[in-house]
Design an enzyme around this catalytic site. Sequence first.
Site, PDB file in Angstrom:
ATOM      1  N   SER A   2     -15.127  -4.873 -10.554  1.00 37.03           N
ATOM      2  CA  SER A   2     -16.302  -4.255  -9.932  1.00 37.03           C
ATOM      3  C   SER A   2     -17.495  -4.484 -10.833  1.00 37.03           C
ATOM      4  O   SER A   2     -17.353  -4.634 -12.055  1.00 37.03           O
ATOM      5  CB  SER A   2     -16.079  -2.746  -9.752  1.00 37.03           C
TER       6      SER A   2
ATOM      7  N   ASP B 199       0.851  -1.185   0.000  1.00 30.61           N
ATOM      8  CA  ASP B 199       0.000   0.000   0.000  1.00 30.61           C
ATOM      9  C   ASP B 199       0.888   1.236   0.000  1.00 30.61           C
ATOM     10  O   ASP B 199       2.084   1.147   0.290  1.00 30.61           O
ATOM     11  CB  ASP B 199      -0.899  -0.019   1.246  1.00 30.61           C
TER      12      ASP B 199
ATOM     13  N   TYR C 170     -13.441   4.763 -14.083  1.00 33.19           N
ATOM     14  CA  TYR C 170     -13.485   3.592 -13.192  1.00 33.19           C
ATOM     15  C   TYR C 170     -14.113   2.383 -13.894  1.00 33.19           C
ATOM     16  O   TYR C 170     -13.591   1.267 -13.827  1.00 33.19           O
ATOM     17  CB  TYR C 170     -14.274   3.968 -11.942  1.00 33.19           C
TER      18      TYR C 170
ATOM     19  N   LYS D 109     -12.226  -1.131 -14.665  1.00 30.85           N
ATOM     20  CA  LYS D 109     -12.708  -2.384 -14.093  1.00 30.85           C
ATOM     21  C   LYS D 109     -13.116  -3.380 -15.175  1.00 30.85           C
ATOM     22  O   LYS D 109     -12.970  -4.595 -15.005  1.00 30.85           O
ATOM     23  CB  LYS D 109     -13.863  -2.108 -13.132  1.00 30.85           C
TER      24      LYS D 109
ATOM     25  N   ASP E 110       3.738   1.609  -4.768  1.00 32.19           N
ATOM     26  CA  ASP E 110       2.859   2.268  -5.724  1.00 32.19           C
ATOM     27  C   ASP E 110       2.702   1.308  -6.896  1.00 32.19           C
ATOM     28  O   ASP E 110       3.656   1.075  -7.656  1.00 32.19           O
ATOM     29  CB  ASP E 110       3.470   3.589  -6.186  1.00 32.19           C
ATOM     30  N   VAL E 111       1.511   0.737  -7.041  1.00 30.48           N
ATOM     31  CA  VAL E 111       1.314  -0.326  -8.029  1.00 30.48           C
ATOM     32  C   VAL E 111       1.446   0.165  -9.463  1.00 30.48           C
ATOM     33  O   VAL E 111       1.541  -0.653 -10.393  1.00 30.48           O
ATOM     34  CB  VAL E 111      -0.057  -1.018  -7.840  1.00 30.48           C
TER      35      VAL E 111
END
Length: 246
Positions: free
Chosen positions: A141, A37, A154, A158, A62-63
């Site tokens: 999602s 995270d 978003y 997703k 940081d992904v």
Amino acid sequence: MGLLEGKVGVVTGGAQGIGLEIARAFVADGARVVLADINAEAGARAVEELGGQDVARFVGCDVRDLGQVEAMLDAAEEAFGPVDVMVNNAGMTRDSTMRKMSEQDFDDVIAVHLRGAWNGTRAAADRMRDREMGSIINISSISGKVGMLGQTNYSAAKAGIVGLTKAACKELGFKNVRVNAVQPGYIRTAMTEAMPEHVKEQKRSEIPMGRPGEASEVASVVVFLASDMASYMSGTVLEVAGGRHI
């Protein structure tokens, strides 16, 4: 013995929210877990909450940066051994109608969700292929299935995670590495609880089960996919939405 006894899991975005609940469920089922995270303060609290350094570690990551993801997996292996389960959960929102959304808001959400999931899938898969075992779980999602007003960024990210999951499944299956996705619906979190009551009521009206889900109900599905009980499941997308948007 728990379903994940002796396994090592990594959860991105694991310091809070659904990610922390997934980590909690992993520990309860016998795994040791690394929380990746950007929030170091929340990460430290989460480690203590989960039982301390013997079962959980926090690694800043940081992904969006593949190098940081690789370094995080190195740290996970150094702490607990080879990673058996990778959960790509890190996310953010920058909701706005498309007309008002800035390019930066679009790019940021795509980068954290979609590029972040790709980075995590790629980095974990490289290690799992060598061992010819492993489970990668990408958190999508229900927004990626139906699209939501004010969430072109978003919803696109997703939906992209679903395509990533299915393509990666086809690339990795011959090495016994499974890749699946979970699509939560309206889940009770600090963020959703802060919504106006009329918005929550409207969302509840769309759900045949008539209530929001709990983060623990998402976590239990992730545990299942991580476990040997799902040993012949790959490329699947499991909805945890109470029947909403079927």
